[in-house]
Enzyme design. Structure first.
Site, PDB file in Angstrom:
ATOM      1  N   LYS A   1      51.764   5.698  15.058  1.00 35.87           N
ATOM      2  CA  LYS A   1      52.189   4.632  15.980  1.00 35.87           C
ATOM      3  C   LYS A   1      53.470   4.017  15.445  1.00 35.87           C
ATOM      4  O   LYS A   1      53.709   4.053  14.239  1.00 35.87           O
ATOM      5  CB  LYS A   1      51.108   3.544  16.054  1.00 35.87           C
TER       6      LYS A   1
ATOM      7  N   ASP B   1      54.202   2.489  24.904  1.00 39.04           N
ATOM      8  CA  ASP B   1      53.085   1.543  24.753  1.00 39.04           C
ATOM      9  C   ASP B   1      53.631   0.233  25.346  1.00 39.04           C
ATOM     10  O   ASP B   1      54.560   0.289  26.181  1.00 39.04           O
ATOM     11  CB  ASP B   1      52.688   1.403  23.272  1.00 39.04           C
TER      12      ASP B   1
HETATM   13  P1  NDP Z   1      53.002  -2.731  29.550  1.00 36.88           P
HETATM   14  O1  NDP Z   1      54.116  -3.229  28.718  1.00 36.88           O
HETATM   15  O2  NDP Z   1      53.304  -1.846  30.704  1.00 36.88           O
HETATM   16  O3  NDP Z   1      52.149  -3.955  30.112  1.00 36.88           O
HETATM   17  C1  NDP Z   1      51.550  -4.866  29.258  1.00 36.88           C
HETATM   18  C2  NDP Z   1      50.848  -5.936  30.073  1.00 36.88           C
HETATM   19  O4  NDP Z   1      50.028  -6.704  29.189  1.00 36.88           O
HETATM   20  C3  NDP Z   1      51.803  -6.910  30.728  1.00 36.88           C
HETATM   21  O5  NDP Z   1      51.228  -7.408  31.892  1.00 36.88           O
HETATM   22  C4  NDP Z   1      51.934  -7.989  29.643  1.00 36.88           C
HETATM   23  O6  NDP Z   1      52.324  -9.249  30.142  1.00 36.88           O
HETATM   24  C5  NDP Z   1      50.521  -8.040  29.115  1.00 36.88           C
HETATM   25  N1  NDP Z   1      50.571  -8.473  27.715  1.00 36.88           N
HETATM   26  C6  NDP Z   1      51.196  -7.850  26.697  1.00 36.88           C
HETATM   27  N2  NDP Z   1      51.079  -8.534  25.559  1.00 36.88           N
HETATM   28  C7  NDP Z   1      50.382  -9.636  25.875  1.00 36.88           C
HETATM   29  C8  NDP Z   1      49.935 -10.736  25.120  1.00 36.88           C
HETATM   30  N3  NDP Z   1      50.192 -10.849  23.819  1.00 36.88           N
HETATM   31  N4  NDP Z   1      49.202 -11.682  25.794  1.00 36.88           N
HETATM   32  C9  NDP Z   1      48.926 -11.553  27.112  1.00 36.88           C
HETATM   33  N5  NDP Z   1      49.332 -10.532  27.869  1.00 36.88           N
HETATM   34  C10 NDP Z   1      50.047  -9.585  27.258  1.00 36.88           C
HETATM   35  O7  NDP Z   1      52.007  -2.008  28.530  1.00 36.88           O
HETATM   36  P2  NDP Z   1      50.834  -0.953  28.845  1.00 36.88           P
HETATM   37  O8  NDP Z   1      50.226  -1.227  30.163  1.00 36.88           O
HETATM   38  O9  NDP Z   1      51.350   0.387  28.537  1.00 36.88           O
HETATM   39  O10 NDP Z   1      49.793  -1.323  27.690  1.00 36.88           O
HETATM   40  C11 NDP Z   1      48.694  -2.218  27.892  1.00 36.88           C
HETATM   41  C12 NDP Z   1      47.632  -1.948  26.832  1.00 36.88           C
HETATM   42  O11 NDP Z   1      47.162  -0.595  26.966  1.00 36.88           O
HETATM   43  C13 NDP Z   1      48.084  -2.077  25.372  1.00 36.88           C
HETATM   44  O12 NDP Z   1      46.997  -2.557  24.612  1.00 36.88           O
HETATM   45  C14 NDP Z   1      48.375  -0.635  24.979  1.00 36.88           C
HETATM   46  O13 NDP Z   1      48.288  -0.441  23.576  1.00 36.88           O
HETATM   47  C15 NDP Z   1      47.262   0.080  25.719  1.00 36.88           C
HETATM   48  N6  NDP Z   1      47.440   1.511  25.953  1.00 36.88           N
HETATM   49  C16 NDP Z   1      48.552   1.971  26.605  1.00 36.88           C
HETATM   50  C17 NDP Z   1      48.685   3.324  26.847  1.00 36.88           C
HETATM   51  C18 NDP Z   1      49.842   3.873  27.622  1.00 36.88           C
HETATM   52  O14 NDP Z   1      49.852   5.085  27.869  1.00 36.88           O
HETATM   53  N7  NDP Z   1      50.805   3.082  28.054  1.00 36.88           N
HETATM   54  C19 NDP Z   1      47.690   4.294  26.378  1.00 36.88           C
HETATM   55  C20 NDP Z   1      46.520   3.688  25.780  1.00 36.88           C
HETATM   56  C21 NDP Z   1      46.435   2.348  25.574  1.00 36.88           C
HETATM   57  P3  NDP Z   1      53.791  -9.813  29.826  1.00 36.88           P
HETATM   58  O15 NDP Z   1      54.709  -9.050  30.742  1.00 36.88           O
HETATM   59  O16 NDP Z   1      53.730 -11.271  30.133  1.00 36.88           O
HETATM   60  O17 NDP Z   1      54.062  -9.553  28.378  1.00 36.88           O
HETATM   61  O1  2IT Z   2      47.684   3.859  22.707  1.00 38.84           O
HETATM   62  C1  2IT Z   2      47.981   4.990  23.178  1.00 38.84           C
HETATM   63  O2  2IT Z   2      47.170   5.908  23.182  1.00 38.84           O
HETATM   64  C2  2IT Z   2      49.319   5.158  23.759  1.00 38.84           C
HETATM   65  N1  2IT Z   2      50.082   4.202  23.812  1.00 38.84           N
HETATM   66  C3  2IT Z   2      49.732   6.496  24.279  1.00 38.84           C
HETATM   67  C4  2IT Z   2      50.177   7.393  23.156  1.00 38.84           C
HETATM   68  C5  2IT Z   2      50.783   8.700  23.553  1.00 38.84           C
HETATM   69  O3  2IT Z   2      51.278   9.376  22.625  1.00 38.84           O
HETATM   70  O4  2IT Z   2      50.786   9.087  24.726  1.00 38.84           O
END
Ligand code: NDP
Ligand code: 2IT
Length: 449
Positions: free
Chosen positions: A130, A170
């Site tokens: 990561k 992420d």
């Molecule tokens: P994005 O940046 O697309 O969206 C994040 C969302 O979460 C936004 O709405 C943001 O609001 C909110 N958020 C982020 N940080 C905070 C915080 N500290 N407090 C409150 N709200 C928060 O990210 P993703 O959708 O990609 O990721 C969301 C989650 O999913 C994370 O935990 C990530 O690790 C996990 N994840 C993502 C994957 C992927 O493929 N993208 C795969 C597996 C897991 P704001 O705009 O106000 O910051």
């Molecule tokens: O938390 C996760 O699994 C991710 N942000 C996606 C990682 C990836 O390599 O697609």
């Protein structure tokens, strides 16, 4: 809260605390996995002999670097970049990059540690890693984002490669950022090396379904948990937090499967729309215009916006936290259960505190921890790597079917492993144990490396 750990594992955890002071999220993530592993050492004494748990808790390599860049005013800005290459037993390091002001080594290590076991559960050839930066993309212009991404990659490129380390997105890193980073890698190395980064645009080496994969996959996982209880999404009121990549495609798939999502949020507040979240509007606001979730109200007058509120106070039957770590604490979990929640699927990484996890397990609701439930994102990244290696691209239907099959397999593996280890219905144990065993066996095979 008391740590509940086997006597062979407890000293290893103590050593993790001693060696990594102040990294509280990393402590939380290791603790949760190590609490499941006592019975594994009984069945597999070779893992103790080879000190597999001790080795798995120590990253293979940790890279921290300066990221200087110039903002639109011409002023020099300095951020810190990270890449933790945690474990390469099963394949090249694989895992996303997070750009968020809260990022420090402890967050990257918790995410990298989770990623090892998540990636193992997919059954695909990917190790765990990561990275990210404390850079805050919010409010930055396109030029500033590009400038930052180019500087970040100018240092990181030397550690990457399709057979070495393959980042993706992420929080704060989506298609735009991946594009700038891929462009800079290509320029520096003079290689059009598709498989060195995933989440690419579909015109230049990306996979269909990767954008949707985490949200779709998490919803498929919950669907499997519901099926195991002879239930379905049909007619269920669901609560999703966040409004980013994972939240949006979770909402889309839940609606397709007949559930109704009534919430979404950002870090300023949450929306409650009792008629169901309008996905087209949400995508326009977030993906196209990059606006705040509050603006949803301008177009859906009947909805409510609660600034700084607690989203989990809205009654729901299925909750899918999809924003960030530790967004559900013990009291939130109790409130969810009391209000009739029967299933929780974690789209986010470690969104539930240990106290919250205990509430869900004690209540015996269907609780799918992040490393199992959100593995569809990274699994589809591995499918993107397969397509890149073949110089081919698959159809949406075929790729989605592969994703669904992988999520079914992960569910079954966690479900069966929980039974085998005497804790039926406990997907936390199932995921931790099944993921760990796959990595541990490879590490034993490789000797002391
Ligand atoms: P994005 O940046 O697309 O969206 C994040 C969302 O979460 C936004 O709405 C943001 O609001 C909110 N958020 C982020 N940080 C905070 C915080 N500290 N407090 C409150 N709200 C928060 O990210 P993703 O959708 O990609 O990721 C969301 C989650 O999913 C994370 O935990 C990530 O690790 C996990 N994840 C993502 C994957 C992927 O493929 N993208 C795969 C597996 C897991 P704001 O705009 O106000 O910051
Ligand atoms: O938390 C996760 O699994 C991710 N942000 C996606 C990682 C990836 O390599 O697609």
């Amino acid at each position: 809260m008391a740590v509940n750990m086997d006597e062979k594992v407890a000293p290893i955890f103590q050593e993790v605390l001693n060696r990594n002071p102040g990294e509280i999220e990393f402590h939380q993530a290791t603790r949760e996995v190590l609490e499941s592993l006592g019975p594994v050492l009984v069945k597999h004494p070779e893992f103790t002999h080879h000190k597999i748990i001790e080795r798995i808790c120590e990253p293979e390599r940790q890279i921290i670097f300066r990221v200087p860049w110039r903002d639109d005013k011409g002023e020099v800005q300095i951020n810190r970049g990270f890449r933790v290459e945690f474990n390469s037993a099963l394949g090249p390091y694989k895992g996303g990059l997070r750009f968020h002001p809260s990022v420090y080594l402890g967050i990257i290590k918790f995410l990298g540690f989770e990623q090892i076991f998540k990636n193992a559960l997919t059954g695909l050839p990917i190790g765990g890693g990561k990275g990210g930066s404390d850079f805050d993309p919010k409010g930055k212009s396109d030029d500033e984002i590009m400038s930052f991404c180019q500087s970040f990659m100018t240092e990181l490129y030397r550690h990457l490669g399709e057979h070495t380390d393959v980042p993706a997105g992420d929080i704060g890193v989506g298609g735009r950022e991946i594009g700038y980073m891929f462009g800079q890698y290509k320029r520096i190395t003079n290689r059009w090396e598709a498989g060195m980064l995933t989440g690419k645009g579909t015109d230049w080496g990306g996979s269909l379904v990767r954008t949707e994969a985490t949200g779709y996959g998490a919803t498929f996982f919950v669907d499997e948990m519901l099926k195991a209880r002879k239930d379905t999404f049909g007619g269920k009121v669901c609560s999703v937090s966040g409004s980013g990549n994972v939240a949006i495609y979770t909402i889309e798939k839940i609606h397709e499967l007949g559930g109704k999502v009534v919430t979404c949020s950002d870090s300023n507040g949450y929306i409650y729309d009792e008629k169901g979240i309008d996905l087209v509007l949400l995508q326009q606001l977030k993906e196209v215009e990059r606006r705040r979730i509050k603006d949803y109200l301008q177009y859906r007058k009947h909805a409510q916006y609660v600034a700084k509120g607690n989203i989990w106070e809205i009654p729901c039957q299925v909750a899918m936290p999809s924003a960030t770590q530790n967004e559900i604490n013990g009291a939130d979990a109790e409130m969810l259960v009391k209000n009739g929640c029967i299933a929780v699927g974690e789209g986010a990484n470690m969104p539930t505190t240990p106290e919250g996890v205990k509430v869900f397990l004690d209540a015996q609701i269907a609780y799918g921890p992040g490393k199992a439930a959100n593995a569809g994102g990274v699994a589809t990244s591995a499918l993107e790597m397969q397509q890149n290696a073949q110089r081919d691209s698959w159809t949406f239907e075929y790729t989605e079917k592969r994703l669904q099959d992988i999520m079914k397999h992960i569910h079954e593996l966690c479900y069966e492993t929980a039974i085998e280890y005497g804790t039926p219905g406990n997907y936390v144990n199932g995921a931790n144990i099944a993921g760990f065993i796959r990595v541990a066996k490879a590490m034993v095979a490789f000797g002391v490396v």
